[in-house]
Design an enzyme around this catalytic site. Structure first.
Site, PDB file in Angstrom:
ATOM      1  N   ASP A  30       0.848  -1.191   0.000  1.00  0.00           N
ATOM      2  CA  ASP A  30       0.000   0.000   0.000  1.00  0.00           C
ATOM      3  C   ASP A  30       0.885   1.242   0.000  1.00  0.00           C
ATOM      4  O   ASP A  30       1.879   1.319   0.727  1.00  0.00           O
ATOM      5  CB  ASP A  30      -0.910  -0.021   1.236  1.00  0.00           C
ATOM      6  N   ASN A  85     -12.857  -2.655   2.454  1.00  0.00           N
ATOM      7  CA  ASN A  85     -13.814  -1.559   2.569  1.00  0.00           C
ATOM      8  C   ASN A  85     -14.774  -1.661   1.393  1.00  0.00           C
ATOM      9  O   ASN A  85     -14.365  -1.591   0.237  1.00  0.00           O
ATOM     10  CB  ASN A  85     -13.075  -0.221   2.571  1.00  0.00           C
ATOM     11  N   GLY A  91     -15.376   3.676   3.557  1.00  0.00           N
ATOM     12  CA  GLY A  91     -14.032   4.192   3.366  1.00  0.00           C
ATOM     13  C   GLY A  91     -13.363   3.725   2.089  1.00  0.00           C
ATOM     14  O   GLY A  91     -12.169   3.966   1.894  1.00  0.00           O
ATOM     15  N   GLN A  92     -14.118   3.059   1.210  1.00  0.00           N
ATOM     16  CA  GLN A  92     -13.502   2.621  -0.053  1.00  0.00           C
ATOM     17  C   GLN A  92     -13.217   3.829  -0.931  1.00  0.00           C
ATOM     18  O   GLN A  92     -14.100   4.672  -1.156  1.00  0.00           O
ATOM     19  CB  GLN A  92     -14.422   1.646  -0.799  1.00  0.00           C
ATOM     20  N   HIS A  98     -10.261  -4.960  -3.242  1.00  0.00           N
ATOM     21  CA  HIS A  98      -8.940  -5.201  -2.646  1.00  0.00           C
ATOM     22  C   HIS A  98      -9.103  -5.592  -1.192  1.00  0.00           C
ATOM     23  O   HIS A  98      -9.989  -5.102  -0.490  1.00  0.00           O
ATOM     24  CB  HIS A  98      -8.023  -3.985  -2.783  1.00  0.00           C
ATOM     25  N   HIS A 100      -7.038  -5.405   2.245  1.00  0.00           N
ATOM     26  CA  HIS A 100      -5.879  -4.886   2.968  1.00  0.00           C
ATOM     27  C   HIS A 100      -5.368  -5.994   3.885  1.00  0.00           C
ATOM     28  O   HIS A 100      -6.157  -6.654   4.582  1.00  0.00           O
ATOM     29  CB  HIS A 100      -6.272  -3.709   3.870  1.00  0.00           C
TER      30      HIS A 100
HETATM   31  P1  DGP Z   1      -9.548   1.844   0.282  1.00  0.00           P
HETATM   32  O1  DGP Z   1      -9.686   3.086   1.111  1.00  0.00           O
HETATM   33  O2  DGP Z   1      -9.979   0.603   1.021  1.00  0.00           O
HETATM   34  O3  DGP Z   1     -10.177   1.985  -1.082  1.00  0.00           O
HETATM   35  O4  DGP Z   1      -7.994   1.657   0.097  1.00  0.00           O
HETATM   36  C1  DGP Z   1      -7.283   2.049  -1.023  1.00  0.00           C
HETATM   37  C2  DGP Z   1      -5.829   1.924  -0.681  1.00  0.00           C
HETATM   38  O5  DGP Z   1      -5.102   1.958  -1.879  1.00  0.00           O
HETATM   39  C3  DGP Z   1      -5.290   3.030   0.208  1.00  0.00           C
HETATM   40  O6  DGP Z   1      -4.833   2.455   1.422  1.00  0.00           O
HETATM   41  C4  DGP Z   1      -4.134   3.627  -0.567  1.00  0.00           C
HETATM   42  C5  DGP Z   1      -3.891   2.618  -1.658  1.00  0.00           C
HETATM   43  N1  DGP Z   1      -3.516   3.210  -2.928  1.00  0.00           N
HETATM   44  C6  DGP Z   1      -4.196   4.167  -3.604  1.00  0.00           C
HETATM   45  N2  DGP Z   1      -3.551   4.459  -4.763  1.00  0.00           N
HETATM   46  C7  DGP Z   1      -2.460   3.655  -4.797  1.00  0.00           C
HETATM   47  C8  DGP Z   1      -1.418   3.490  -5.741  1.00  0.00           C
HETATM   48  O7  DGP Z   1      -1.343   4.129  -6.799  1.00  0.00           O
HETATM   49  N3  DGP Z   1      -0.466   2.568  -5.441  1.00  0.00           N
HETATM   50  C9  DGP Z   1      -0.495   1.819  -4.285  1.00  0.00           C
HETATM   51  N4  DGP Z   1       0.494   0.947  -4.095  1.00  0.00           N
HETATM   52  N5  DGP Z   1      -1.484   1.951  -3.380  1.00  0.00           N
HETATM   53  C10 DGP Z   1      -2.442   2.853  -3.638  1.00  0.00           C
END
Ligand code: DGP
Length: 112
Positions: A30, A85, A91-92, A98, A100
Site C-alpha cells: 500500500d 472496505n 471508506g472505499q 482489494h 488490505h
Molecule cells: P480503500 O480506502 O480501502 O479503497 O484503500 C485504497 C488503498 O489503496 C489506500 O490504502 C491507498 C492505496 N492506494 C491508492 N492508490 C495507490 C497506488 O497508486 N499505489 C499503491 N500501491 N497503493 C495505492
C-alpha cells in the site's frame, strides 16, 4: 467498470511494489501504509468490491484469502488483519476490489 489505479498497476502502466502475482491475483504494498506491513491483494478480474462479486466468483474470493495468507507468511507475519472496505461509506476510495493485509504491530479493536 471504469479504469482505476489498480487496473493500471495490473497492466504495469503505473509502478507498484509488487510482492506476489499469479494468474488470478496480485499483491503489492500500500502506498499509504497504516502498519509496518501493509499490502493489498486484488483480483485481476475487474470487480468493484465484494458487493459486486457473484456466485461464480466463489473460487476467486477463496483464492484471494489464500494469497493473503501466503504473502503474510512470506512477509514473516504471525498475526495479521484483513480488511475490505465495501463502498464509500465504509471508506472505499479505489473501486477495484482489494483486501488490505495489515501486520507488524499490535492492532486495536474495534477499528475506527
Ligand atoms: P480503500 O480506502 O480501502 O479503497 O484503500 C485504497 C488503498 O489503496 C489506500 O490504502 C491507498 C492505496 N492506494 C491508492 N492508490 C495507490 C497506488 O497508486 N499505489 C499503491 N500501491 N497503493 C495505492
Amino acid at each position: 467498470m471504469p479504469e482505476t489505479v489498480f487496473s493500471k498497476i495490473i497492466k504495469r502502466e503505473i509502478p507498484a511494489a509488487i510482492i506476489y502475482e499469479d494468474d488470478l491475483a496480485l499483491a503489492f504494498r500500500d502506498v499509504n501504509p497504516q502498519a509496518p506491513v501493509h499490502f493489498l491483494v486484488i483480483p485481476k478480474k475487474p470487480l468493484i468490491n465484494l458487493a459486486d462479486a457473484q456466485d461464480e466468483d466463489q473460487a476467486l474470493l477463496g483464492h484471494l484469502l489464500l494469497v493473503a495468507n501466503k504473502v503474510a507468511a512470506q512477509e514473516g507475519l504471525k498475526g495479521f488483519r484483513l480488511v475490505t472496505n465495501n463502498g464509500a461509506e465504509a471508506g472505499q476510495t479505489v473501486f477495484h476490489l482489494h483486501i488490505h493485509v495489515l501486520g507488524g504491530r499490535s492492532l486495536n479493536w474495534p477499528p475506527g
